[in-house]
Design a protein around this motif. Structure first.
Motif, mmCIF file in Angstrom:
data_model
loop_
_atom_site.group_PDB
_atom_site.id
_atom_site.type_symbol
_atom_site.label_atom_id
_atom_site.label_comp_id
_atom_site.label_asym_id
_atom_site.label_seq_id
_atom_site.Cartn_x
_atom_site.Cartn_y
_atom_site.Cartn_z
ATOM 1 N N SER A 88 0.862 -1.177 0.000
ATOM 2 C CA SER A 88 0.000 0.000 0.000
ATOM 3 C C SER A 88 0.899 1.227 0.000
ATOM 4 N N ARG A 89 0.336 2.338 -0.334
ATOM 5 C CA ARG A 89 1.114 3.579 -0.432
ATOM 6 C C ARG A 89 1.866 3.838 0.872
ATOM 7 N N THR A 90 3.154 4.157 0.738
ATOM 8 C CA THR A 90 3.982 4.407 1.903
ATOM 9 C C THR A 90 5.047 5.428 1.530
ATOM 10 N N SER A 91 5.859 5.793 2.475
ATOM 11 C CA SER A 91 6.986 6.680 2.199
ATOM 12 C C SER A 91 8.178 6.205 3.012
ATOM 13 N N TYR A 92 9.343 6.622 2.556
ATOM 14 C CA TYR A 92 10.550 6.353 3.331
ATOM 15 C C TYR A 92 11.476 7.543 3.167
ATOM 16 N N ILE A 93 12.361 7.706 4.114
ATOM 17 C CA ILE A 93 13.320 8.810 4.105
ATOM 18 C C ILE A 93 14.711 8.221 4.145
ATOM 19 N N ASP A 94 15.585 8.740 3.285
ATOM 20 C CA ASP A 94 16.980 8.315 3.341
ATOM 21 C C ASP A 94 17.873 9.526 3.083
ATOM 22 N N THR A 95 19.094 9.424 3.560
ATOM 23 C CA THR A 95 20.088 10.471 3.381
ATOM 24 C C THR A 95 21.059 10.037 2.298
ATOM 25 N N TRP A 96 21.204 10.903 1.297
ATOM 26 C CA TRP A 96 22.118 10.664 0.178
ATOM 27 C C TRP A 96 23.458 11.312 0.506
ATOM 28 N N LEU A 97 24.515 10.521 0.488
ATOM 29 C CA LEU A 97 25.879 10.961 0.765
ATOM 30 C C LEU A 97 26.620 10.965 -0.565
ATOM 31 N N TRP A 98 26.906 12.155 -1.091
ATOM 32 C CA TRP A 98 27.346 12.337 -2.473
ATOM 33 C C TRP A 98 28.798 12.775 -2.549
ATOM 34 N N ASP A 99 29.596 12.029 -3.285
ATOM 35 C CA ASP A 99 31.005 12.341 -3.499
ATOM 36 C C ASP A 99 31.162 13.208 -4.753
ATOM 37 N N ARG A 100 32.246 13.950 -4.835
ATOM 38 C CA ARG A 100 32.516 14.790 -6.019
ATOM 39 C C ARG A 100 32.552 13.995 -7.321
ATOM 40 N N SER A 101 32.855 12.705 -7.233
ATOM 41 C CA SER A 101 32.947 11.848 -8.418
ATOM 42 C C SER A 101 31.571 11.548 -9.022
ATOM 43 N N GLY A 102 30.498 11.892 -8.284
ATOM 44 C CA GLY A 102 29.152 11.560 -8.736
ATOM 45 C C GLY A 102 28.676 10.218 -8.205
ATOM 46 N N ARG A 103 29.535 9.561 -7.428
ATOM 47 C CA ARG A 103 29.128 8.312 -6.787
ATOM 48 C C ARG A 103 28.565 8.629 -5.414
ATOM 49 N N PHE A 104 27.769 7.716 -4.894
ATOM 50 C CA PHE A 104 27.075 7.980 -3.642
ATOM 51 C C PHE A 104 26.937 6.730 -2.794
ATOM 52 N N GLN A 105 26.566 6.950 -1.554
ATOM 53 C CA GLN A 105 26.069 5.901 -0.667
ATOM 54 C C GLN A 105 24.806 6.450 -0.033
ATOM 55 N N LEU A 106 23.939 5.560 0.379
ATOM 56 C CA LEU A 106 22.764 5.942 1.147
ATOM 57 C C LEU A 106 23.048 5.649 2.607
ATOM 58 N N ASP A 107 22.574 6.503 3.477
ATOM 59 C CA ASP A 107 22.826 6.331 4.903
ATOM 60 C C ASP A 107 22.410 4.948 5.392
ATOM 61 N N THR A 108 21.336 4.420 4.845
ATOM 62 C CA THR A 108 20.847 3.102 5.249
ATOM 63 C C THR A 108 21.893 2.011 5.046
ATOM 64 N N LEU A 109 22.710 2.137 4.001
ATOM 65 C CA LEU A 109 23.681 1.093 3.659
ATOM 66 C C LEU A 109 25.123 1.598 3.656
ATOM 67 N N THR A 110 25.369 2.733 4.271
ATOM 68 C CA THR A 110 26.692 3.333 4.194
ATOM 69 C C THR A 110 27.771 2.458 4.833
ATOM 70 N N GLU A 111 28.974 2.599 4.309
ATOM 71 C CA GLU A 111 30.133 1.917 4.882
ATOM 72 C C GLU A 111 30.892 2.852 5.830
ATOM 73 N N GLY A 112 30.340 4.030 6.057
ATOM 74 C CA GLY A 112 30.968 4.979 6.969
ATOM 75 C C GLY A 112 31.839 5.978 6.229
ATOM 76 N N GLN A 113 32.482 6.812 7.022
ATOM 77 C CA GLN A 113 33.292 7.887 6.484
ATOM 78 C C GLN A 113 34.677 7.860 7.110
ATOM 79 N N LEU A 114 35.676 8.251 6.331
ATOM 80 C CA LEU A 114 37.040 8.352 6.846
ATOM 81 C C LEU A 114 37.119 9.529 7.813
ATOM 82 N N GLN A 115 37.997 9.438 8.775
ATOM 83 C CA GLN A 115 38.210 10.537 9.725
ATOM 84 C C GLN A 115 39.231 11.498 9.152
ATOM 85 N N VAL A 116 39.115 12.746 9.514
ATOM 86 C CA VAL A 116 40.071 13.775 9.060
ATOM 87 C C VAL A 116 41.361 13.642 9.816
#
Length: 116
Positions: A88-116
């Protein structure tokens, strides 16, 4: 009631939708941990009809400094339809994590981020 939206989907549907996008765009997924500084981060709510068709979407946090990313994400979501049928009709929210290369990860499946 027609046009009425069901409450946001459970985490299992969010994961199913994210997995669907990853399968649809394997060459666009950033492999490994993301860099410490991302080009853009956006939070998008997607309404999915019972058939899996994308009904609409709404930006909860758009990357206003990168309007081209907004356009690309909207196109990716539209072109990925049909999504797995939620029944049935539903919605979901996700966060798009976008790199300069045009590649991305979604927060739901992210592998994390490198530390500075």
């Amino acid at each position: 009631m027609p046009g009425r939206q069901a409450p946001a989907a459970d985490p299992a549907y969010r994961r199913a939708a994210a997995s669907h996008l990853y399968r649809r765009y394997p060459d666009r997924i950033y492999q490994g941990r993301l860099p410490a500084m991302l080009y853009a981060i956006g939070v998008l709510e997607v309404v999915v009809e019972g058939s899996g068709r994308v009904g609409s979407f709404k930006w909860l946090r758009a990357p206003s400094h990168a309007p081209e990313v907004v356009t690309q994400i909207e196109r990716l979501v539209r072109d990925a339809a049909p999504f797995p049928s939620p029944g049935s009709r539903t919605s979901y929210i996700d966060t798009w994590l976008w790199d300069r290369s045009g590649r991305f990860q979604l927060d739901t499946l992210t592998e994390g981020q490198l530390q500075v």
